[in-house]
Motif scaffolding. Structure first.
Motif, PDB file in Angstrom:
ATOM      1  N   TYR A  14     -82.958  18.496 -30.008  1.00  0.00           N
ATOM      2  CA  TYR A  14     -83.303  17.816 -28.760  1.00  0.00           C
ATOM      3  C   TYR A  14     -83.126  18.770 -27.576  1.00  0.00           C
ATOM      4  O   TYR A  14     -84.026  18.913 -26.736  1.00  0.00           O
ATOM      5  CB  TYR A  14     -82.422  16.572 -28.588  1.00  0.00           C
ATOM      6  N   GLU A  15     -81.981  19.434 -27.506  1.00  0.00           N
ATOM      7  CA  GLU A  15     -81.712  20.363 -26.402  1.00  0.00           C
ATOM      8  C   GLU A  15     -82.702  21.523 -26.407  1.00  0.00           C
ATOM      9  O   GLU A  15     -83.190  21.946 -25.360  1.00  0.00           O
ATOM     10  CB  GLU A  15     -80.274  20.896 -26.474  1.00  0.00           C
ATOM     11  N   HIS A  16     -83.011  22.037 -27.591  1.00  0.00           N
ATOM     12  CA  HIS A  16     -83.939  23.159 -27.713  1.00  0.00           C
ATOM     13  C   HIS A  16     -85.335  22.763 -27.211  1.00  0.00           C
ATOM     14  O   HIS A  16     -85.951  23.500 -26.436  1.00  0.00           O
ATOM     15  CB  HIS A  16     -84.002  23.620 -29.169  1.00  0.00           C
ATOM     16  N   VAL A  17     -85.823  21.610 -27.640  1.00  0.00           N
ATOM     17  CA  VAL A  17     -87.151  21.147 -27.227  1.00  0.00           C
ATOM     18  C   VAL A  17     -87.162  20.864 -25.723  1.00  0.00           C
ATOM     19  O   VAL A  17     -88.103  21.238 -25.014  1.00  0.00           O
ATOM     20  CB  VAL A  17     -87.571  19.894 -28.031  1.00  0.00           C
ATOM     21  N   LYS A  18     -86.106  20.232 -25.225  1.00  0.00           N
ATOM     22  CA  LYS A  18     -86.013  19.908 -23.797  1.00  0.00           C
ATOM     23  C   LYS A  18     -86.013  21.176 -22.945  1.00  0.00           C
ATOM     24  O   LYS A  18     -86.751  21.286 -21.967  1.00  0.00           O
ATOM     25  CB  LYS A  18     -84.756  19.084 -23.514  1.00  0.00           C
ATOM     26  N   GLU A  19     -85.217  22.160 -23.331  1.00  0.00           N
ATOM     27  CA  GLU A  19     -85.148  23.416 -22.574  1.00  0.00           C
ATOM     28  C   GLU A  19     -86.481  24.152 -22.609  1.00  0.00           C
ATOM     29  O   GLU A  19     -86.918  24.715 -21.604  1.00  0.00           O
ATOM     30  CB  GLU A  19     -84.031  24.302 -23.120  1.00  0.00           C
ATOM     31  N   GLY A  20     -87.136  24.123 -23.763  1.00  0.00           N
ATOM     32  CA  GLY A  20     -88.442  24.775 -23.876  1.00  0.00           C
ATOM     33  C   GLY A  20     -89.473  24.136 -22.964  1.00  0.00           C
ATOM     34  O   GLY A  20     -90.257  24.830 -22.302  1.00  0.00           O
ATOM     35  N   ALA A  21     -89.462  22.818 -22.903  1.00  0.00           N
ATOM     36  CA  ALA A  21     -90.406  22.112 -22.031  1.00  0.00           C
ATOM     37  C   ALA A  21     -90.108  22.406 -20.567  1.00  0.00           C
ATOM     38  O   ALA A  21     -91.029  22.605 -19.767  1.00  0.00           O
ATOM     39  CB  ALA A  21     -90.337  20.612 -22.304  1.00  0.00           C
ATOM     40  N   GLU A  22     -88.836  22.467 -20.210  1.00  0.00           N
ATOM     41  CA  GLU A  22     -88.469  22.768 -18.824  1.00  0.00           C
ATOM     42  C   GLU A  22     -88.851  24.191 -18.448  1.00  0.00           C
ATOM     43  O   GLU A  22     -89.288  24.448 -17.338  1.00  0.00           O
ATOM     44  CB  GLU A  22     -86.972  22.534 -18.601  1.00  0.00           C
ATOM     45  N   LYS A  23     -88.736  25.138 -19.402  1.00  0.00           N
ATOM     46  CA  LYS A  23     -89.141  26.521 -19.144  1.00  0.00           C
ATOM     47  C   LYS A  23     -90.631  26.613 -18.850  1.00  0.00           C
ATOM     48  O   LYS A  23     -91.066  27.465 -18.093  1.00  0.00           O
ATOM     49  CB  LYS A  23     -88.829  27.413 -20.347  1.00  0.00           C
ATOM     50  N   ARG A  24     -91.416  25.737 -19.496  1.00  0.00           N
ATOM     51  CA  ARG A  24     -92.864  25.732 -19.281  1.00  0.00           C
ATOM     52  C   ARG A  24     -93.245  25.019 -17.988  1.00  0.00           C
ATOM     53  O   ARG A  24     -94.418  24.891 -17.688  1.00  0.00           O
ATOM     54  CB  ARG A  24     -93.573  25.072 -20.460  1.00  0.00           C
ATOM     55  N   GLY A  25     -92.238  24.547 -17.238  1.00  0.00           N
ATOM     56  CA  GLY A  25     -92.519  23.936 -15.946  1.00  0.00           C
ATOM     57  C   GLY A  25     -92.635  22.425 -15.961  1.00  0.00           C
ATOM     58  O   GLY A  25     -93.017  21.817 -14.972  1.00  0.00           O
ATOM     59  N   THR A  26     -92.284  21.799 -17.063  1.00  0.00           N
ATOM     60  CA  THR A  26     -92.317  20.344 -17.160  1.00  0.00           C
ATOM     61  C   THR A  26     -91.128  19.769 -16.393  1.00  0.00           C
ATOM     62  O   THR A  26     -90.052  20.348 -16.392  1.00  0.00           O
ATOM     63  CB  THR A  26     -92.232  19.916 -18.643  1.00  0.00           C
ATOM     64  N   SER A  27     -91.326  18.626 -15.748  1.00  0.00           N
ATOM     65  CA  SER A  27     -90.226  17.997 -15.020  1.00  0.00           C
ATOM     66  C   SER A  27     -89.121  17.600 -16.001  1.00  0.00           C
ATOM     67  O   SER A  27     -89.368  17.427 -17.199  1.00  0.00           O
ATOM     68  CB  SER A  27     -90.715  16.756 -14.280  1.00  0.00           C
ATOM     69  N   THR A  28     -87.917  17.427 -15.482  1.00  0.00           N
ATOM     70  CA  THR A  28     -86.769  17.095 -16.329  1.00  0.00           C
ATOM     71  C   THR A  28     -86.995  15.793 -17.083  1.00  0.00           C
ATOM     72  O   THR A  28     -86.725  15.706 -18.283  1.00  0.00           O
ATOM     73  CB  THR A  28     -85.491  17.003 -15.483  1.00  0.00           C
ATOM     74  N   GLY A  29     -87.508  14.777 -16.398  1.00  0.00           N
ATOM     75  CA  GLY A  29     -87.745  13.486 -17.041  1.00  0.00           C
ATOM     76  C   GLY A  29     -88.762  13.584 -18.165  1.00  0.00           C
ATOM     77  O   GLY A  29     -88.567  13.041 -19.249  1.00  0.00           O
ATOM     78  N   ARG A  30     -89.852  14.296 -17.911  1.00  0.00           N
ATOM     79  CA  ARG A  30     -90.894  14.455 -18.930  1.00  0.00           C
ATOM     80  C   ARG A  30     -90.370  15.300 -20.089  1.00  0.00           C
ATOM     81  O   ARG A  30     -90.679  15.036 -21.251  1.00  0.00           O
ATOM     82  CB  ARG A  30     -92.131  15.094 -18.308  1.00  0.00           C
TER      83      ARG A  30
END
Length: 108
Positions: free
Chosen positions: A13-29
């Motif tokens: 979960y943390e890995h996927v969340k951090e990866g999405a945030e690195k790509r510029g996705t908002s925290t909620g998304r």
């Protein structure tokens, strides 16, 4: 994460969340993407109480698909999509640029 989740799924979960945030996705998304990904993987492996048909019958897991179903595709946005974004930002010389040049001009 649901109560009783394994440490492996929490790390995932943390890995996927951090990866999405690195790509510029908002925290909620990013949290939503991570939760959906982990829940699907839990369903596929039999860890979840309930599992939908798509989760259990899909031939590939989310990481294996690698963006196949993404609207921007596995290679990112198309040249036309990049061109339209460059047009909105008034990038000069955009009409003669190739896909890579458009990416660079847009800072991608």
């Amino acid at each position: 994460m649901p109560a009783g989740s394994s440490r492996k799924r929490e790390r995932q979960y943390e890995h996927v969340k951090e990866g999405a945030e690195k790509r510029g996705t908002s925290t909620g998304r990013a949290k939503e993407i991570a939760a959906r990904t982990v829940n699907k993987e839990r369903a596929r492996s039999g860890e979840a109480k309930w599992a939908g048909k798509v989760s259990t019958r899909d031939p590939k897991s989310a990481p294996q698909r690698g963006g196949e179903r993404s609207p921007s595709g596995p290679q990112g946005p198309t040249k036309d999509q990049l061109y339209e974004e460059a047009k909105k930002r008034n990038v000069e010389g955009r009409s003669s640029m190739n896909k890579q040049e458009l990416r660079e001009a847009l800072g991608r």
